[in-house]
Design a protein around this motif. Structure first.
Motif, PDB file in Angstrom:
ATOM      1  N   ASP A 191       0.834  -1.200   0.000  1.00 17.23           N
ATOM      2  CA  ASP A 191       0.000   0.000   0.000  1.00 17.23           C
ATOM      3  C   ASP A 191       0.877   1.261   0.000  1.00 17.23           C
ATOM      4  O   ASP A 191       0.559   2.245  -0.678  1.00 17.23           O
ATOM      5  CB  ASP A 191      -0.913   0.009   1.221  1.00 17.23           C
ATOM      6  CG  ASP A 191      -2.066  -0.984   1.107  1.00 17.23           C
ATOM      7  OD1 ASP A 191      -2.310  -1.476  -0.013  1.00 17.23           O
ATOM      8  OD2 ASP A 191      -2.703  -1.265   2.142  1.00 17.23           O
ATOM      9  N   LEU A 192       1.966   1.231   0.769  1.00 18.69           N
ATOM     10  CA  LEU A 192       2.845   2.402   0.838  1.00 18.69           C
ATOM     11  C   LEU A 192       3.511   2.698  -0.508  1.00 18.69           C
ATOM     12  O   LEU A 192       3.852   3.850  -0.787  1.00 18.69           O
ATOM     13  CB  LEU A 192       3.914   2.212   1.915  1.00 18.69           C
ATOM     14  CG  LEU A 192       3.461   2.324   3.371  1.00 18.69           C
ATOM     15  CD1 LEU A 192       4.673   2.244   4.300  1.00 18.69           C
ATOM     16  CD2 LEU A 192       2.703   3.617   3.633  1.00 18.69           C
ATOM     17  N   LEU A 193       3.703   1.677  -1.326  1.00 20.12           N
ATOM     18  CA  LEU A 193       4.282   1.917  -2.647  1.00 20.12           C
ATOM     19  C   LEU A 193       3.438   2.897  -3.453  1.00 20.12           C
ATOM     20  O   LEU A 193       3.970   3.654  -4.278  1.00 20.12           O
ATOM     21  CB  LEU A 193       4.415   0.606  -3.418  1.00 20.12           C
ATOM     22  CG  LEU A 193       5.506  -0.368  -2.983  1.00 20.12           C
ATOM     23  CD1 LEU A 193       5.479  -1.602  -3.871  1.00 20.12           C
ATOM     24  CD2 LEU A 193       6.884   0.292  -3.034  1.00 20.12           C
ATOM     25  N   LEU A 194       2.141   2.908  -3.204  1.00 24.91           N
ATOM     26  CA  LEU A 194       1.242   3.814  -3.919  1.00 24.91           C
ATOM     27  C   LEU A 194       1.433   5.261  -3.482  1.00 24.91           C
ATOM     28  O   LEU A 194       0.957   6.186  -4.153  1.00 24.91           O
ATOM     29  CB  LEU A 194      -0.218   3.394  -3.703  1.00 24.91           C
ATOM     30  CG  LEU A 194      -0.572   1.970  -4.141  1.00 24.91           C
ATOM     31  CD1 LEU A 194      -2.028   1.663  -3.807  1.00 24.91           C
ATOM     32  CD2 LEU A 194      -0.313   1.783  -5.631  1.00 24.91           C
ATOM     33  N   LEU A 195       2.140   5.457  -2.352  1.00 23.18           N
ATOM     34  CA  LEU A 195       2.404   6.803  -1.847  1.00 23.18           C
ATOM     35  C   LEU A 195       3.792   7.295  -2.244  1.00 23.18           C
ATOM     36  O   LEU A 195       4.270   8.306  -1.729  1.00 23.18           O
ATOM     37  CB  LEU A 195       2.235   6.829  -0.321  1.00 23.18           C
ATOM     38  CG  LEU A 195       0.810   6.498   0.171  1.00 23.18           C
ATOM     39  CD1 LEU A 195       0.761   6.488   1.694  1.00 23.18           C
ATOM     40  CD2 LEU A 195      -0.202   7.490  -0.392  1.00 23.18           C
ATOM     41  N   HIS A 196       4.439   6.591  -3.149  1.00 21.13           N
ATOM     42  CA  HIS A 196       5.656   7.047  -3.828  1.00 21.13           C
ATOM     43  C   HIS A 196       6.843   7.305  -2.903  1.00 21.13           C
ATOM     44  O   HIS A 196       7.252   8.459  -2.698  1.00 21.13           O
ATOM     45  CB  HIS A 196       5.361   8.314  -4.649  1.00 21.13           C
ATOM     46  CG  HIS A 196       4.187   8.177  -5.556  1.00 21.13           C
ATOM     47  ND1 HIS A 196       4.168   7.291  -6.617  1.00 21.13           N
ATOM     48  CD2 HIS A 196       2.961   8.780  -5.541  1.00 21.13           C
ATOM     49  CE1 HIS A 196       3.003   7.370  -7.229  1.00 21.13           C
ATOM     50  NE2 HIS A 196       2.248   8.249  -6.603  1.00 21.13           N
ATOM     51  N   PRO A 197       7.415   6.248  -2.329  1.00 16.29           N
ATOM     52  CA  PRO A 197       8.634   6.447  -1.539  1.00 16.29           C
ATOM     53  C   PRO A 197       9.760   7.020  -2.389  1.00 16.29           C
ATOM     54  O   PRO A 197       9.857   6.755  -3.589  1.00 16.29           O
ATOM     55  CB  PRO A 197       8.975   5.031  -1.063  1.00 16.29           C
ATOM     56  CG  PRO A 197       8.290   4.119  -2.038  1.00 16.29           C
ATOM     57  CD  PRO A 197       7.049   4.828  -2.457  1.00 16.29           C
ATOM     58  N   THR A 198      10.597   7.812  -1.755  1.00 14.59           N
ATOM     59  CA  THR A 198      11.763   8.368  -2.438  1.00 14.59           C
ATOM     60  C   THR A 198      12.822   7.294  -2.643  1.00 14.59           C
ATOM     61  O   THR A 198      13.503   7.261  -3.668  1.00 14.59           O
ATOM     62  CB  THR A 198      12.353   9.526  -1.606  1.00 14.59           C
ATOM     63  OG1 THR A 198      11.311  10.438  -1.270  1.00 14.59           O
ATOM     64  CG2 THR A 198      13.451  10.250  -2.380  1.00 14.59           C
ATOM     65  N   ALA A 199      12.970   6.434  -1.649  1.00 12.46           N
ATOM     66  CA  ALA A 199      13.957   5.354  -1.714  1.00 12.46           C
ATOM     67  C   ALA A 199      13.410   4.131  -0.994  1.00 12.46           C
ATOM     68  O   ALA A 199      12.573   4.247  -0.085  1.00 12.46           O
ATOM     69  CB  ALA A 199      15.280   5.785  -1.088  1.00 12.46           C
TER      70      ALA A 199
END
Length: 261
Positions: free
Chosen positions: A115-123
């Motif tokens: 789910d967090l991948l959808l919030l666009h991690p920087t790294a």
């Protein structure tokens, strides 16, 4: 597999920038490694802060230089706090790094990290099995231990970088850092780094710190990996795990001393 070896000059540049900018790193990390993580950041000249309450985390991620989300000791309330912090970081333009500890092996953290991948991690920084599981190419490793090599996970890391937009660092005996198009490689380290708790988690905090630095973000993240490998190599010197940890911190600190000389 095309990967360029990061140079000592590039590694030294990142050490200098960490000391020069002293990024304030909001570490939402696991309970086992908080002290060691804080000491690693301090040794490199960065400033750690461990803020986990959902309300405070939302406020703090907006003023921090960068945010680390490490799911090592994840709970439902902590997941809610982490999501709130990430959303606040995105609103304020704060870069954030994800450490998907044991993703693939356990369902709560696996679903949460996807789910967090959808919030666009920087790294994203993980071991080979974690990166492959996050990319949907394996079921994960043996808990926090990888069952794959970093080289084997590189295609998954490159795919994950392209799909997420993040810089992905897959770490192991050799570290590979990629934006999906370019790939850098960091060598060094020592097997003792796997015999003390927290070197990987602390690396993720240094990766988060490096995301706040000016310049080429891929080189900065690769430099973070190279710094930790270099310190591990310098600290080993025939030691056991009990004396390795203080020697490791001393080796990181010595990089700042060299900059001040």
């Amino acid at each position: 597999m095309q990967a360029d070896l990061l140079s000592p000059a590039q590694r030294a540049r990142v050490a200098h920038l960490l000391h020069q900018h002293a990024p304030l790193v909001h570490c939402m990390t696991n309970d086992v490694v908080q002290t060691f993580t804080a000491n690693v950041l301090l040794a490199l000249g960065a400033s750690p802060a461990m803020v986990i309450d959902a309300g405070e985390a939302t406020q703090f991620s907006a003023i921090a230089s960068s945010l680390l989300v490490n799911v090592g000791t994840l709970t439902q309330p902590r997941a809610q706090a982490m999501r709130a912090a990430v959303e606040s970081a995105n609103r304020s333009g704060t870069p954030w790094a994800l450490d998907p500890v044991a993703v693939g092996a356990l369902s709560l953290r696996s679903d949460f990290c996807r789910d967090l991948l959808l919030l666009h991690p920087t790294a994203i920084r993980g071991n080979a099995s974690e990166i492959m599981a996050l990319a949907g190419e394996s079921a994960g490793g043996r808990g926090v231990d990888t069952t794959d090599t970093a080289a084997a996970a590189l295609p998954a890391a490159q795919l994950l970088a392209r799909e997420s937009g993040a810089i992905v660092a897959v770490t192991g005996e050799v570290d590979y850092i990629t934006d999906g198009q370019r790939t850098l490689m960091a060598q060094g380290g020592d097997p003792l780094m796997t015999r003390v708790v927290g070197t990987g988690c602390a690396l993720s905090a240094v990766v988060a710190a490096s995301c706040a630095l000016p310049g080429d973000r891929l080189e900065n993240v690769a430099g973070a990996c190279a710094l930790m490998k270099y310190a591990g190599q310098q600290a080993a010197n025939g030691r056991g795990p009990g004396s390795f940890v203080p020697a490791f911190l001393d080796a990181l600190y010595a990089m700042n001393e060299e900059e001040n000389a």
